[in-house]
Design an enzyme around this catalytic site. Sequence first.
Site, PDB file in Angstrom:
ATOM      1  N   GLU A  57       0.858  -1.184   0.000  1.00  0.00           N
ATOM      2  CA  GLU A  57       0.000   0.000   0.000  1.00  0.00           C
ATOM      3  C   GLU A  57       0.890   1.229   0.000  1.00  0.00           C
ATOM      4  O   GLU A  57       1.948   1.235   0.632  1.00  0.00           O
ATOM      5  CB  GLU A  57      -0.913   0.028   1.230  1.00  0.00           C
ATOM      6  CG  GLU A  57      -1.781   1.281   1.282  1.00  0.00           C
ATOM      7  CD  GLU A  57      -2.895   1.213   2.319  1.00  0.00           C
ATOM      8  OE1 GLU A  57      -3.798   2.054   2.262  1.00  0.00           O
ATOM      9  OE2 GLU A  57      -2.855   0.314   3.180  1.00  0.00           O
ATOM     10  N   CYS A 246      -6.471   1.223   2.871  1.00  0.00           N
ATOM     11  CA  CYS A 246      -7.430   2.306   3.045  1.00  0.00           C
ATOM     12  C   CYS A 246      -7.530   3.222   1.831  1.00  0.00           C
ATOM     13  O   CYS A 246      -8.583   3.815   1.593  1.00  0.00           O
ATOM     14  CB  CYS A 246      -7.067   3.105   4.294  1.00  0.00           C
ATOM     15  SG  CYS A 246      -7.440   2.239   5.838  1.00  0.00           S
ATOM     16  N   ASN A 378     -12.382  -3.204   1.211  1.00  0.00           N
ATOM     17  CA  ASN A 378     -11.339  -3.257   2.235  1.00  0.00           C
ATOM     18  C   ASN A 378     -11.845  -2.625   3.519  1.00  0.00           C
ATOM     19  O   ASN A 378     -12.177  -1.444   3.548  1.00  0.00           O
ATOM     20  CB  ASN A 378     -10.096  -2.496   1.751  1.00  0.00           C
ATOM     21  CG  ASN A 378      -9.034  -2.384   2.830  1.00  0.00           C
ATOM     22  OD1 ASN A 378      -8.280  -3.320   3.048  1.00  0.00           O
ATOM     23  ND2 ASN A 378      -8.964  -1.235   3.501  1.00  0.00           N
ATOM     24  N   GLU A 379     -11.956  -3.415   4.575  1.00  0.00           N
ATOM     25  CA  GLU A 379     -12.235  -2.922   5.930  1.00  0.00           C
ATOM     26  C   GLU A 379     -13.487  -2.047   6.023  1.00  0.00           C
ATOM     27  O   GLU A 379     -13.508  -1.055   6.759  1.00  0.00           O
ATOM     28  CB  GLU A 379     -11.034  -2.156   6.478  1.00  0.00           C
ATOM     29  CG  GLU A 379      -9.824  -3.018   6.721  1.00  0.00           C
ATOM     30  CD  GLU A 379      -8.719  -2.300   7.484  1.00  0.00           C
ATOM     31  OE1 GLU A 379      -8.960  -1.174   7.958  1.00  0.00           O
ATOM     32  OE2 GLU A 379      -7.630  -2.877   7.602  1.00  0.00           O
TER      33      GLU A 379
END
Length: 824
Positions: A57, A246, A378-379
């Site tokens: 990331e 994120c 994602n999350e």
Amino acid sequence: MSRTRWRYGLTATACLLAAGLVPAPAHAEDVTDYAITVDPTDRGAKIDDTMYGVFFEDINRAADGGLYAELVQNRSFEYSTADNGSYTPLTSWAVSGTAEVLDDSGRLNERNRNYLSLSAGSAVTNSGYNTGVRVEQGKRYDFSVWARADAGSTLTVGLKDAAGTLATARQVAVSGGWKKYTATFTASRTSSHGRLAVASSGAAALDMVSLFPRDTYKQQANGLRKDLAQKIEALNPSFVRFPGGCLVNTGSMQDYSESSNWQRKRSYQWKDTIGPVEERATNANFWGYNQSYGLGYYEYFRFSEDIGAMPLPVVPALVTGCGQNRATDDEALLQRHIQDTLDLIEFANGPVTSTWGKKRAAMGHPKPFGLTHLAVGNEENLPNEYFARFLKFRAAIEAAYPDITVVSNSGPDDSGSTFDTAWKLNREANVDMVDEHYYNSPQWFLQNNDRYDSYDRSGPKVFLGEYASQGNALKNALSEAAFMTGLERNADVVKLASYAPLLANEDYVQWRPDLIWFNNHASWNSANYEVQKLFMNNVGDRVVPSTATGTPTVSGPITGAVGLSTWATSAAYDDVQVTSADGTSLLSDDFSGDASRWTHNGTGSWSIQDGAYVQSDAAAENTLVTAGDPRWQDYDLHVRATKKSGKEGFLVAFGVKDTGNYYWWNLGGWNNTQSAVEQATDGGKSTLISKAGSIETGRAYDIDIKVRGRQVTLYLDGQEWGSFKDDKPAEPFRQVVTKDAATGDLIVKVVNAQSADARTAIDLGGAKVASRARVTTLAGEPDSVNSETNTPVTPVTSTVSGIATKFTYTFPANSVTFLRIRHG
């Protein structure tokens, strides 16, 4: 069984003893601390080739200023105050003379909108990353620029530092409309403080000012920084998860509009990142800086192929995560993103005759990349909203590409209401694979080796896409190693696992810990990296069932003082009462006087206001104040709390031993989206119980916490909110045994995460083995941390003799040991 403890440290003699190179002390012959029993006749879980990989990331400047080898920062003048309050279009540039950044019809193209207008006789100088532009004596560097100028203009391009010239200057004649111009330098000196200077004899427009080392990874143009890429390759990863994280599912999800400026803070969308580099976007990164997209989807696929790893891209599901809670109801936008995902698969796998396969071929790769797995989202903190959209993505992908494994996720934590809801939805929909993420204390990892023992063998498989113990010391790495033995033992459930984050530039850190650290001239392996490398290069093909004796533990009651805190919030506390189980008052404070009974850690602004204890700094984090006796046990804590302003809610602590060891009830945490009880151990936190929920501003809440032994019950406004019992032992001695089908080796992997050596009787169950084995040991002081100049945590490999179907081996204190035992 006798369990004598040897309390000396890891001396030179102990190292030799552990390697089998000196005889054991005579008194040790009848002493066995542990026993490992292996059953070679039984078949454990098959370990897939994809077991361990890496997750990339763009956090901590992992791409620009990191893995992406570009040496010029803000090369296209796209930095903006709208993205970062400290940015301007000339960030990292110094101007001599007259220069102006313009955004008008004279721009290079619609996605590279800003350009520099340089007056005759003026110059600009770029400072690169960290301390400057890094060059090494004798190495070549490729300069390029897109320029527009009247006939007869000349650009003078040079490299220099405070001590003088770093390479012979180059003269570049510029004439007419936008064109790309190039030059090559050979560095005459080594410097980490260089500056790239561009001067113009006449009026000129500049864009995409670039300087690359010729010696990139595999000598590729628009390539990767060699030392970082090689460190990743040395891990031998089986997959690469990219591009986040994120940054995938945060920010605006809107389309680019040619009638307006680039949509800033836009979520990561793969089509922005391919094609000619000068036509790619620059975007605001979730982590607070800009990313150029010079390292884009094509480069990610190419790098995965270069290191023999499976590419595993993550696409946005149009539900935000990472502390944000938004979901789009724009069905047209959702369908556009679903089509983008189908186009991505075609870009990766389609023939050169297909629309997107043709674009891949035009970039230099006619052969398909062989994409097999793709993650959606994602999350996400909104599991129901997320899953409704995931099902639409999956249906479309399975209809067009039935061989692609579509990966779902379970939110940002290892447990709690979001996790439970997400897993329920995943099971009911027969999802192939679920991505779990968690960052916890070393104690949590030592306590949860058995996490996947009870998972449903017929349910969705697990992709552990992000995990790490909260630190880069050896003790953190050992706790992760202990946990990884449990991942391998459960390889029938856990199919993929990757530590995160991967990279950190030491001068631009948003997150700790990280696997590989670097600056503009050096890189070094963390202790965690060394553990990952050991496991990733010694996986084996199948688990050989084994058992080990454990470490006796004695758990007393939860003891400690009490505390109050806030996080990016102003709050008022009143009527604090601590009462022992027999009704004796231990603390009573209505704040009608002073706050002398409270110890302040120095963060935040605490004061008595209107009969309450108020923390008034709404930006301060972790403002913990404490009161009472660390020996307190079996008590009831009552607090009345009111949020005054800010992003979150309240933090009420109990069992406080010191500022790094405590429990607290975090009400309205994670941007006021959920509440949880967290345990801090040596500064690292783990979540014990969590639920969705928020705290209202201006409302008074009654908070009660009942501590009995190791049982804790929590009440909010008189209603039971939840309870837990913290009685799980943190086992420091863990093992797993696997078999390498190609060599026939038994690989005995043992973690001894304690300060005593562990003399161990190993019974291989009658297996015929060679008398000598290769042993690799990673050992040291538990708080040791590798740095650029000192790497105390480094593996040592040697040969040990005396191996038999039954033998004794001493595993050093604070160590992970791999014994590769050949078939006899």
